[in-house]
Design a protein around this motif. Structure first.
Motif, PDB file in Angstrom:
ATOM      1  N   GLN A  56      23.599  10.505  -9.833  1.00  0.00           N
ATOM      2  CA  GLN A  56      23.629  10.261 -11.273  1.00  0.00           C
ATOM      3  C   GLN A  56      22.350   9.578 -11.754  1.00  0.00           C
ATOM      4  N   LYS A  57      21.825   8.716 -10.918  1.00  0.00           N
ATOM      5  CA  LYS A  57      20.638   7.945 -11.275  1.00  0.00           C
ATOM      6  C   LYS A  57      19.591   8.152 -10.186  1.00  0.00           C
ATOM      7  N   THR A  58      18.344   8.382 -10.600  1.00  0.00           N
ATOM      8  CA  THR A  58      17.252   8.574  -9.648  1.00  0.00           C
ATOM      9  C   THR A  58      16.078   7.680 -10.030  1.00  0.00           C
ATOM     10  N   ARG A  59      15.542   6.995  -9.031  1.00  0.00           N
ATOM     11  CA  ARG A  59      14.406   6.090  -9.230  1.00  0.00           C
ATOM     12  C   ARG A  59      13.235   6.621  -8.416  1.00  0.00           C
ATOM     13  N   THR A  60      12.044   6.675  -9.025  1.00  0.00           N
ATOM     14  CA  THR A  60      10.870   7.180  -8.311  1.00  0.00           C
ATOM     15  C   THR A  60       9.788   6.110  -8.238  1.00  0.00           C
ATOM     16  N   PHE A  61       8.873   6.311  -7.268  1.00  0.00           N
ATOM     17  CA  PHE A  61       7.838   5.310  -7.020  1.00  0.00           C
ATOM     18  C   PHE A  61       6.694   5.990  -6.287  1.00  0.00           C
ATOM     19  N   SER A  62       5.461   5.731  -6.668  1.00  0.00           N
ATOM     20  CA  SER A  62       4.308   6.277  -5.941  1.00  0.00           C
ATOM     21  C   SER A  62       3.484   5.141  -5.357  1.00  0.00           C
ATOM     22  N   ILE A  63       2.868   5.391  -4.226  1.00  0.00           N
ATOM     23  CA  ILE A  63       2.052   4.376  -3.563  1.00  0.00           C
ATOM     24  C   ILE A  63       0.764   4.995  -3.066  1.00  0.00           C
ATOM     25  N   ARG A  64      -0.230   4.151  -2.873  1.00  0.00           N
ATOM     26  CA  ARG A  64      -1.516   4.564  -2.329  1.00  0.00           C
ATOM     27  C   ARG A  64      -1.847   3.682  -1.132  1.00  0.00           C
ATOM     28  N   ALA A  65      -2.177   4.296  -0.028  1.00  0.00           N
ATOM     29  CA  ALA A  65      -2.567   3.564   1.179  1.00  0.00           C
ATOM     30  C   ALA A  65      -3.984   3.980   1.552  1.00  0.00           C
ATOM     31  N   GLY A  66      -4.338   3.829   2.833  1.00  0.00           N
ATOM     32  CA  GLY A  66      -5.694   4.134   3.284  1.00  0.00           C
ATOM     33  C   GLY A  66      -5.789   5.465   3.987  1.00  0.00           C
ATOM     34  N   LYS A  67      -6.647   5.526   5.021  1.00  0.00           N
ATOM     35  CA  LYS A  67      -6.889   6.790   5.719  1.00  0.00           C
ATOM     36  C   LYS A  67      -6.366   6.794   7.159  1.00  0.00           C
ATOM     37  N   ASP A  68      -5.844   5.657   7.629  1.00  0.00           N
ATOM     38  CA  ASP A  68      -5.323   5.573   8.988  1.00  0.00           C
ATOM     39  C   ASP A  68      -3.895   6.135   9.027  1.00  0.00           C
ATOM     40  N   ARG A  69      -3.695   7.190   9.783  1.00  0.00           N
ATOM     41  CA  ARG A  69      -2.414   7.895   9.771  1.00  0.00           C
ATOM     42  C   ARG A  69      -1.249   6.999  10.190  1.00  0.00           C
ATOM     43  N   ASP A  70      -1.381   6.312  11.316  1.00  0.00           N
ATOM     44  CA  ASP A  70      -0.277   5.485  11.805  1.00  0.00           C
ATOM     45  C   ASP A  70       0.056   4.368  10.817  1.00  0.00           C
ATOM     46  N   LYS A  71      -0.970   3.707  10.309  1.00  0.00           N
ATOM     47  CA  LYS A  71      -0.721   2.629   9.341  1.00  0.00           C
ATOM     48  C   LYS A  71      -0.108   3.168   8.055  1.00  0.00           C
ATOM     49  N   ASN A  72      -0.544   4.353   7.626  1.00  0.00           N
ATOM     50  CA  ASN A  72       0.018   4.944   6.419  1.00  0.00           C
ATOM     51  C   ASN A  72       1.510   5.217   6.574  1.00  0.00           C
ATOM     52  N   ILE A  73       1.891   5.766   7.730  1.00  0.00           N
ATOM     53  CA  ILE A  73       3.314   6.054   7.963  1.00  0.00           C
ATOM     54  C   ILE A  73       4.134   4.767   7.925  1.00  0.00           C
ATOM     55  N   GLN A  74       3.604   3.708   8.539  1.00  0.00           N
ATOM     56  CA  GLN A  74       4.310   2.423   8.489  1.00  0.00           C
ATOM     57  C   GLN A  74       4.356   1.869   7.064  1.00  0.00           C
ATOM     58  N   TYR A  75       3.242   1.989   6.347  1.00  0.00           N
ATOM     59  CA  TYR A  75       3.157   1.487   4.974  1.00  0.00           C
ATOM     60  C   TYR A  75       4.134   2.238   4.063  1.00  0.00           C
ATOM     61  N   PHE A  76       4.149   3.565   4.176  1.00  0.00           N
ATOM     62  CA  PHE A  76       5.088   4.359   3.386  1.00  0.00           C
ATOM     63  C   PHE A  76       6.534   3.949   3.684  1.00  0.00           C
ATOM     64  N   THR A  77       6.829   3.745   4.953  1.00  0.00           N
ATOM     65  CA  THR A  77       8.201   3.437   5.362  1.00  0.00           C
ATOM     66  C   THR A  77       8.658   2.084   4.832  1.00  0.00           C
ATOM     67  N   ILE A  78       7.795   1.082   4.907  1.00  0.00           N
ATOM     68  CA  ILE A  78       8.165  -0.232   4.385  1.00  0.00           C
ATOM     69  C   ILE A  78       8.452  -0.155   2.891  1.00  0.00           C
ATOM     70  N   HIS A  79       7.600   0.563   2.154  1.00  0.00           N
ATOM     71  CA  HIS A  79       7.826   0.696   0.717  1.00  0.00           C
ATOM     72  C   HIS A  79       9.106   1.492   0.433  1.00  0.00           C
ATOM     73  N   ALA A  80       9.393   2.485   1.258  1.00  0.00           N
ATOM     74  CA  ALA A  80      10.631   3.242   1.078  1.00  0.00           C
ATOM     75  C   ALA A  80      11.853   2.346   1.299  1.00  0.00           C
ATOM     76  N   LEU A  81      11.819   1.557   2.344  1.00  0.00           N
ATOM     77  CA  LEU A  81      12.922   0.615   2.588  1.00  0.00           C
ATOM     78  C   LEU A  81      13.087  -0.342   1.409  1.00  0.00           C
ATOM     79  N   ASN A  82      11.970  -0.796   0.889  1.00  0.00           N
ATOM     80  CA  ASN A  82      12.044  -1.719  -0.249  1.00  0.00           C
ATOM     81  C   ASN A  82      12.616  -1.039  -1.491  1.00  0.00           C
TER      82      ASN A  82
END
Length: 413
Positions: free
Chosen positions: A378-404
């Motif tokens: 019924q309700k949808t919330r969206t969010f965009s983020i920008r990280a760097g160029k390091d693949r492993d760090k980006n995946i971790q960064y995306f995941t933390i923001h998703a959990l939040n």
């Protein structure tokens, strides 16, 4: 009380294993009021161990050693200690009896190496190790204390908790130290520090605030030291409450809490089931959620929609959306999340699609861009983020923001 930690083992020096023992001991010692002044790692030779002992004894009141107590030929710590202190090695009958009983219980034969393991420096007070065959040793030399423990982490931890720390507290009466750790997510260290400038200036003598940043998270640790332990804890609680009241929106827990654990508690309190629909994180978000014991109470599953075909055929993302907006877009993650709620038995679903890198980006969609959506149908919330160029760090960064984003969504229900 000044402490030197001396770890013995070639395997640490060559990077075969990571020295987690020193970090764990440092944390425990700090809580007793002790100060770790050096951490030294040496190889499995007499000369290296003697050099490490000499350096440690010059700087500290207590030397805590780990490693080199096993039954193999490269385990020479006891012999090195006896030679350095100028004492004989003596056979310890009670240790031999204890090891014999252990092997009887295991149904395995002892060998000569295990008998030789029962020889100790003559001045050693034996510390019983119920987790393994090698005992710990407490020795007093030149007005200092030397403690030798196995390098196996769970054996060392048992000896520290049950033998070493109680004896150190009894011998060295120190002023108690305590901490309060507040866990935040989604706000940078400098922004938090700016808002806490007056708080830091107002801290009483003997108290300080530390900022411990990690990927998309900051731990705030208030440390205090007072002779009156009750007053110490009262002040720490008061100061932690001030921080909690100022940053309620970004605080997810305290002490050893985890973000995924905090989400699990919120889902169980609300009686809700969660699912994930992941592209760029490749299942890492689901892994973090299921790393919590009991996650089956609230997590139903995940769709790893890495290919556009899976996004369309499983989650129902339209071809028109992908053609017009692309896989990394607000429109796509909305359809992924809403599709996951339909195809999985979940009350809430979170979706994520991004460009983890190091390639694949463009001027309009650079590496490090990700879109996230959370939906209950019924309700949808969206969010965009920008990280760097390091693949492993980006995946971790995306995941933390998703959990939040899951946490923020649940707070509004």
């Amino acid at each position: 009380m000044k402490i030197s930690i001396l770890t013995v083992g070639d395997e640490i020096l060559i990077g075969q294993i990571v020295d987690t023992n020193s970090a764990w001991m440092g944390q425990q010692l700090n809580l007793t009021g002790a100060r770790v002044v050096t951490i030294i790692t040496v190889g499995d030779t007499m000369e290296a161990i003697h050099t490490g002992l000499r350096e440690a004894l010059e700087q500290a009141d207590v030397i805590l050693m780990t490693g080199g107590l096993g039954p193999t030929k490269d385990d020479i710590t006891k012999k090195a200690l006896s030679e350095y202190m100028g004492v004989d090695m003596v056979f310890h009958e009670l240790t031999f009896q204890r090891i014999t009983k252990m092997f009887e219980v295991w149904g395995r034969p002892m060998n000569e190496a295990h008998r030789l393991q029962c020889y100790m420096p003559a001045n050693a007070e034996i510390l019983t190790n119920k987790m393994g065959t090698a005992p710990g040793m407490w020795m007093e030399y030149a007005g200092k204390v030397i403690v030798s423990m196995p390098g196996v982490p769970y054996e060392m931890q048992y000896l520290m908790e049950n033998e070493v720390l109680p004896k150190l507290r009894q011998k060295f009466q120190g002023q108690p130290i305590a901490h309060r750790t507040i866990l935040t997510v989604g706000e940078g260290e400098s922004h938090i520090a700016e808002k806490l400038e007056d708080f830091e200036e107002g801290l009483p003598e003997g108290f300080k605030l530390a900022y411990l940043p990690h990927i998309a998270q900051v731990r705030l640790r208030i440390t205090g030291s007072l002779a009156d332990e009750a007053t110490l804890h009262r002040i720490l609680d008061e100061k932690a409450e001030i921080i909690r009241s100022r940053f309620a929106d970004i605080i997810y827990g305290f002490g050893t809490d985890t973000l995924e654990g905090a989400i699990g508690v919120m889902l169980k309190e609300r009686g809700l089931k969660l699912a994930t629909a992941e592209s760029c994180t490749g299942g890492y978000l689901a892994h973090r959620i299921t790393s919590v014991a009991g996650a089956s109470d609230y997590f139903v599953g995940s769709v790893i929609a890495y290919a556009n075909e899976v996004k369309m055929q499983v989650l129902g993302v339209s071809a028109a959306t992908l053609d017009t907006h692309g896989a990394v877009s607000e429109q796509t993650v909305i359809e992924m999340a809403e599709g996951a709620v339909k195809v999985l038995p979940a009350d809430i679903a979170i979706s994520i699609s991004g460009i983890a890198g190091p390639g694949g980006g463009s001027d309009t969609k650079p590496v490090g861009l990700a879109w996230i959506a959370v939906s209950n149908g019924q309700k949808t919330r969206t969010f965009s983020i920008r990280a760097g160029k390091d693949r492993d760090k980006n995946i971790q960064y995306f995941t933390i923001h998703a959990l939040n984003q899951i946490r923020q969504f649940l707070k509004q229900l």
